[in-house]
Design a protein around this motif. Structure first.
Motif, PDB file in Angstrom:
ATOM      1  N   LEU A  25      27.963 -18.509  11.736  1.00 38.27           N
ATOM      2  CA  LEU A  25      28.893 -18.443  12.863  1.00 38.27           C
ATOM      3  C   LEU A  25      28.280 -19.004  14.142  1.00 38.27           C
ATOM      4  N   THR A  26      27.060 -18.621  14.459  1.00 40.91           N
ATOM      5  CA  THR A  26      26.436 -19.064  15.704  1.00 40.91           C
ATOM      6  C   THR A  26      26.280 -20.582  15.737  1.00 40.91           C
ATOM      7  N   GLU A  27      25.754 -21.136  14.644  1.00 46.26           N
ATOM      8  CA  GLU A  27      25.555 -22.592  14.581  1.00 46.26           C
ATOM      9  C   GLU A  27      26.888 -23.323  14.643  1.00 46.26           C
ATOM     10  N   LEU A  28      27.890 -22.782  13.947  1.00 53.14           N
ATOM     11  CA  LEU A  28      29.214 -23.407  13.939  1.00 53.14           C
ATOM     12  C   LEU A  28      29.826 -23.384  15.338  1.00 53.14           C
ATOM     13  N   ALA A  29      29.750 -22.229  16.000  1.00 53.50           N
ATOM     14  CA  ALA A  29      30.304 -22.112  17.351  1.00 53.50           C
ATOM     15  C   ALA A  29      29.639 -23.107  18.296  1.00 53.50           C
ATOM     16  N   GLN A  33      34.269 -17.464   3.120  1.00 55.93           N
ATOM     17  CA  GLN A  33      32.990 -16.969   3.617  1.00 55.93           C
ATOM     18  C   GLN A  33      32.162 -16.445   2.454  1.00 55.93           C
ATOM     19  N   ASN A  34      30.935 -16.917   2.392  1.00 54.01           N
ATOM     20  CA  ASN A  34      29.996 -16.435   1.392  1.00 54.01           C
ATOM     21  C   ASN A  34      29.551 -15.028   1.782  1.00 54.01           C
ATOM     22  N   ARG A  35      29.895 -14.045   0.962  1.00 53.28           N
ATOM     23  CA  ARG A  35      29.618 -12.646   1.313  1.00 53.28           C
ATOM     24  C   ARG A  35      28.125 -12.323   1.284  1.00 53.28           C
ATOM     25  N   GLU A  36      27.353 -13.105   0.568  1.00 58.22           N
ATOM     26  CA  GLU A  36      25.917 -12.850   0.498  1.00 58.22           C
ATOM     27  C   GLU A  36      25.182 -13.383   1.718  1.00 58.22           C
ATOM     28  N   THR A  37      25.618 -14.559   2.210  1.00 61.72           N
ATOM     29  CA  THR A  37      24.915 -15.193   3.339  1.00 61.72           C
ATOM     30  C   THR A  37      25.692 -15.108   4.644  1.00 61.72           C
ATOM     31  N   ASP A  38      26.998 -14.719   4.558  1.00 58.96           N
ATOM     32  CA  ASP A  38      27.906 -14.701   5.707  1.00 58.96           C
ATOM     33  C   ASP A  38      28.202 -16.098   6.242  1.00 58.96           C
ATOM     34  N   GLU A  39      27.814 -17.124   5.502  1.00 54.69           N
ATOM     35  CA  GLU A  39      28.089 -18.494   5.972  1.00 54.69           C
ATOM     36  C   GLU A  39      29.493 -18.921   5.571  1.00 54.69           C
ATOM     37  N   TYR A  40      30.031 -19.882   6.311  1.00 56.11           N
ATOM     38  CA  TYR A  40      31.403 -20.348   6.103  1.00 56.11           C
ATOM     39  C   TYR A  40      31.400 -21.710   5.409  1.00 56.11           C
ATOM     40  N   LEU A  41      32.408 -21.921   4.550  1.00 52.69           N
ATOM     41  CA  LEU A  41      32.578 -23.182   3.829  1.00 52.69           C
ATOM     42  C   LEU A  41      34.057 -23.537   3.775  1.00 52.69           C
ATOM     43  N   LYS A  43      28.280 -25.939  17.442  1.00 55.84           N
ATOM     44  CA  LYS A  43      28.674 -27.296  17.048  1.00 55.84           C
ATOM     45  C   LYS A  43      30.017 -27.696  17.643  1.00 55.84           C
ATOM     46  N   VAL A  44      30.940 -26.763  17.694  1.00 56.70           N
ATOM     47  CA  VAL A  44      32.292 -27.077  18.173  1.00 56.70           C
ATOM     48  C   VAL A  44      32.521 -26.655  19.617  1.00 56.70           C
ATOM     49  N   ASN A  45      31.418 -26.201  20.280  1.00 52.04           N
ATOM     50  CA  ASN A  45      31.512 -25.861  21.711  1.00 52.04           C
ATOM     51  C   ASN A  45      32.455 -24.702  21.983  1.00 52.04           C
ATOM     52  N   LEU A  46      32.354 -23.654  21.177  1.00 52.15           N
ATOM     53  CA  LEU A  46      33.224 -22.491  21.356  1.00 52.15           C
ATOM     54  C   LEU A  46      32.381 -21.227  21.481  1.00 52.15           C
ATOM     55  N   ALA A  47      32.941 -20.245  22.152  1.00 48.79           N
ATOM     56  CA  ALA A  47      32.318 -18.918  22.150  1.00 48.79           C
ATOM     57  C   ALA A  47      32.407 -18.352  20.745  1.00 48.79           C
ATOM     58  N   LYS A  48      31.432 -17.543  20.359  1.00 48.40           N
ATOM     59  CA  LYS A  48      31.423 -16.979  19.014  1.00 48.40           C
ATOM     60  C   LYS A  48      32.688 -16.176  18.736  1.00 48.40           C
ATOM     61  N   SER A  49      33.166 -15.453  19.734  1.00 51.16           N
ATOM     62  CA  SER A  49      34.367 -14.632  19.537  1.00 51.16           C
ATOM     63  C   SER A  49      35.583 -15.510  19.235  1.00 51.16           C
ATOM     64  N   SER A  50      35.699 -16.642  19.950  1.00 51.62           N
ATOM     65  CA  SER A  50      36.831 -17.562  19.718  1.00 51.62           C
ATOM     66  C   SER A  50      36.725 -18.199  18.341  1.00 51.62           C
ATOM     67  N   ALA A  51      35.516 -18.646  17.981  1.00 56.79           N
ATOM     68  CA  ALA A  51      35.320 -19.260  16.669  1.00 56.79           C
ATOM     69  C   ALA A  51      35.629 -18.263  15.566  1.00 56.79           C
ATOM     70  N   HIS A  52      35.223 -17.012  15.773  1.00 52.51           N
ATOM     71  CA  HIS A  52      35.457 -15.978  14.755  1.00 52.51           C
ATOM     72  C   HIS A  52      36.945 -15.734  14.549  1.00 52.51           C
ATOM     73  N   ARG A  53      37.712 -15.705  15.622  1.00 53.02           N
ATOM     74  CA  ARG A  53      39.168 -15.482  15.514  1.00 53.02           C
ATOM     75  C   ARG A  53      39.833 -16.628  14.748  1.00 53.02           C
TER      76      ARG A  53
END
Length: 254
Positions: free
Chosen positions: A26-30, A55-63, A32-42
């Motif tokens: 989430l942090t890296e993605l936010a 979302q990969n439940r083991e790593t919490d990463e998004y695909l 990358k796209v110039n967004l606050a983490k809360s906005s990216a999460h929504r």
């Protein structure tokens, strides 16, 4: 026209995920796209709900999710080869000043689905909608090269191998040798095999799955489409054109 901010942001997220096929946090993605983490999460929550993101439940990463594949497959399967290829084949016709054909296979025969005429006078039997045999034409042999041996033999058994000129291939083993060569070189030459005085070079068009779905050819009288010209100019041109059209149809060469 005004941009919808949430749509723009969602698309940016999808594009970023496409660049990270193994997943991204989430942090890296936010960032990358110039967004606050809360906005990216929504936005991610909505995209997950719709199947565009997982979302990969083991790593919490998004695909990217399978919904993306569903959409892209629907688009690719509905591409009209004539519409997609038209401009590129017009350019090839202009470059060579020879006749350019676009053909498909149907029921064991070649069907001409488009034809681009040159400025030079030439009498040819081809016309849009015309059907002809596969073993005697460059485009037909290209289309056969994408089939299994059993499929090719079935067509030969049904249609035969009629000789239209002294150069027509009429032996099954010779035809199979030709098809093997096409698969290695990516093109073939109709060495005055279908019409007296007419020589052509043909190449395959692939779809997104790597299947040969059409063939293109450059055709002209033997005094213009010479063996020397084929080697020095036309091989490169037809391979480049076939590659462009195939890519437009979604084909990604290995």
């Amino acid at each position: 026209m005004a941009n919808v901010q949430s749509v723009n942001r969602s698309l940016s997220i999808l594009e970023a995920l496409a660049q990270s096929p193994k997943g991204i946090g989430l942090t890296e993605l936010a960032n990358k796209v110039n967004l606050a983490k809360s906005s990216a999460h929504r936005l991610l929550a909505t995209l997950i709900n719709k199947g565009y993101v997982v979302q990969n439940r083991e790593t919490d990463e998004y695909l990217l999710g399978l919904k993306i594949i569903e959409l892209s497959s629907a688009l690719l399967e509905n591409l009209d080869i004539r519409t997609v290829a038209k401009k590129t084949l017009e350019e090839l016709c202009s470059q060579t000043n020879e006749v350019v054909h676009l053909c498909i296979h149907e029921n064991g025969e070649v069907v001409y689905i488009d034809k681009f005429e040159s400025d030079q006078t030439i009498r040819m039997h081809s016309r849009i909608g015309k059907r002809t045999m596969m073993h005697s034409t460059g485009v037909g042999k290209v289309l056969l090269s994408g089939m299994t041996a059993d499929e090719v033999r079935s067509i030969i058994k049904e249609k035969g191998m009629v000789a239209f000129t002294p150069n027509t291939i009429t032996q099954e083993n010779v035809l199979f040798d030709c098809l093997e060569k096409i698969n290695k070189e990516g093109y073939t030459i109709d060495e005055i095999e279908n019409e007296e005085g007419i020589r052509c070079i043909a190449a395959p068009i692939y779809d997104y799955s790597g299947k040969i779905i059409a063939a293109i050819s450059i055709s002209g009288p033997e005094n213009r489409v010479t063996k020397e010209r084929i080697q020095s100019e036309l091989i490169d041109l037809i391979l480049q054109t076939a590659d462009i059209v195939s890519k437009k149809m979604g084909y990604l060469r290995d």
